[in-house]
Design a protein around this motif. Structure first.
Motif, PDB file in Angstrom:
ATOM      1  N   TRP A 254      10.032  -2.022   9.357  1.00  0.00           N
ATOM      2  CA  TRP A 254       9.534  -2.535   8.081  1.00  0.00           C
ATOM      3  C   TRP A 254      10.461  -2.193   6.919  1.00  0.00           C
ATOM      4  CZ3 TRP A 254       6.526  -5.835   5.748  1.00  0.00           C
ATOM      5  CH2 TRP A 254       6.154  -5.638   4.421  1.00  0.00           C
ATOM      6  N   GLU A 256      10.191  -3.580   2.864  1.00  0.00           N
ATOM      7  CA  GLU A 256       9.446  -4.459   1.957  1.00  0.00           C
ATOM      8  C   GLU A 256      10.350  -5.482   1.271  1.00  0.00           C
ATOM      9  OE1 GLU A 256       5.932  -4.002  -1.350  1.00  0.00           O
ATOM     10  OE2 GLU A 256       7.558  -2.517  -1.357  1.00  0.00           O
ATOM     11  N   GLU A 286       1.687  -4.735   6.999  1.00  0.00           N
ATOM     12  CA  GLU A 286       1.999  -4.557   5.574  1.00  0.00           C
ATOM     13  C   GLU A 286       2.361  -5.881   4.893  1.00  0.00           C
ATOM     14  OE1 GLU A 286       4.000  -0.954   7.638  1.00  0.00           O
ATOM     15  OE2 GLU A 286       3.536  -3.035   8.072  1.00  0.00           O
ATOM     16  N   HIS A 290       1.837  -9.607   0.858  1.00  0.00           N
ATOM     17  CA  HIS A 290       2.959 -10.394   0.347  1.00  0.00           C
ATOM     18  C   HIS A 290       2.803 -11.865   0.718  1.00  0.00           C
ATOM     19  CE1 HIS A 290       5.042  -6.785  -0.888  1.00  0.00           C
ATOM     20  NE2 HIS A 290       4.890  -6.271   0.325  1.00  0.00           N
TER      21      HIS A 290
END
Length: 335
Positions: A254, A256, A286, A290
């Motif tokens: 991950w 972001e 996660e 988004h």
């Protein structure tokens, strides 16, 4: 959710099959394959050789009938016989296909024979295909050869014929299909070659080499991470940039910023399909917030549908993971 949105989600689910977070290799191989295989029910197939009927319960009679059909002067009869043999996975016919290829002059039959060898051939038939490639200049035949060699190599895990094609072919499609095959077999021996071609001046070659790297590199290859980040900064093609984002996320987990950049590519025509494929193969919980933010910001109904599809994949992974080892936001493995 309104009816129109539901219909669009069903549509995109049909054109992008549920992958359970495995990359959809077949979609990219099929884009390179010019062999069109007609579908028919081989159990009702009647060969035009002495009026023999194809009888599923009589294997030896069928094999003899098919041997005769392969020697027919009629293209349709030979074609149907090859397709039936492949569907039934009768591997003993691979040697016959190799002999036929050496003599065949008809273009469409050449491609179908090569497809047949790739489908049921074994290690010993790769050399014959590589040798045949040295005699051919037609790009369609060459690409069909590389796809066939790739199929056999993926079954036996041998990267050497594919490395040979990458290094020696002048046709970029042959290089592309060979690079993808190297990625699918996850060949560490091919790593230096794949890295070299990830910097090629042809964007399609860079794309396929980068996708391959996503499956060959490991999280412990930290120096390659910095190198790939450098490639992102220099890359002019959004198509290749999508592959680089995917590789970085697939290998190293991950991030972001990279994930948000990948989501942004959903709005760009020509690359949105690839971005959807990549995001659908990255099970990061996660990412949901988004994705939701992008869905609210976009004016494109198709982008919203793609986002809903990706979220369906995330929920699928989350449910599978919960029933096994508990939810994890990191890629399970790169193996």
């Amino acid at each position: 959710m309104d009816l129109q949105m539901k219909k669009l989600i069903i549509f995109i689910a049909l054109i992008i099959p549920l992958s359970s977070f495995t990359f959809n290799w077949d979609k990219y191989f099929k884009r390179m394959d010019s062999v069109k295989i007609p579908r028919f029910n081989h159990e009702q197939f009647v060969l035009s050789i002495n009026g023999k009927r194809f009888m599923p319960e009589n294997v030896e009679m069928n094999k003899e009938t098919l041997r005769n059909a392969l020697n027919s002067p009629e293209v349709s009869t030979v074609s149907k016989a090859i397709i039936v043999i492949v569907e039934l996975k009768w591997t003993e016919f691979a040697e016959k296909f190799v002999e036929m290829l050496k003599q065949e002059e008809r273009f469409e039959l050449k491609k179908l024979i090569i497809w047949g060898i790739g489908s049921i051939g074994e290690n010993q038939h790769i050399l014959a295909l590589v040798q045949y490639s040295h005699r051919i200049s037609d790009y369609e035949i060459l690409n069909t050869l590389s796809l066939a060699i790739g199929k056999i190599s993926r079954r036996n895990g041998n990267p050497n014929p594919l490395i040979h094609l990458v290094q020696n072919s002048e046709d970029y499609m042959v290089r592309c299909s060979s690079l993808l095959s190297l990625g699918k077999i996850k060949s560490r021996n091919a790593l230096p070659i794949v890295i070299e071609y990830a910097r090629n001046n042809v964007k399609e070659v860079r794309f396929c080499a980068t996708v391959a790297l996503a499956f060959i590199l490991k999280p412990s290859d930290e120096s390659n991470q910095n190198e790939m980040i450098g490639w992102v900064k220099l890359e002019q093609s959004n198509y290749v940039r999508a592959a680089l984002y995917f590789a970085l996320l697939k290998i190293y987990g991950w991030n972001e910023d990279i994930y948000k950049r990948m989501i942004g590519l959903l709005n760009i025509p020509g690359v949105s399909s690839a971005a959807t494929d990549f995001l659908s193969a990255l099970p990061f919980s996660e990412g949901i917030r988004h994705l939701d933010w992008q869905a609210n910001m976009t004016n494109s109904e198709m982008v919203r549908v793609r986002i809903q599809y990706i979220k369906m994949q995330l929920r699928l992974y989350r449910n599978q993971n919960r029933s096994q080892t508990g939810i994890s936001s990191r890629i399970p493995s790169n193996g």
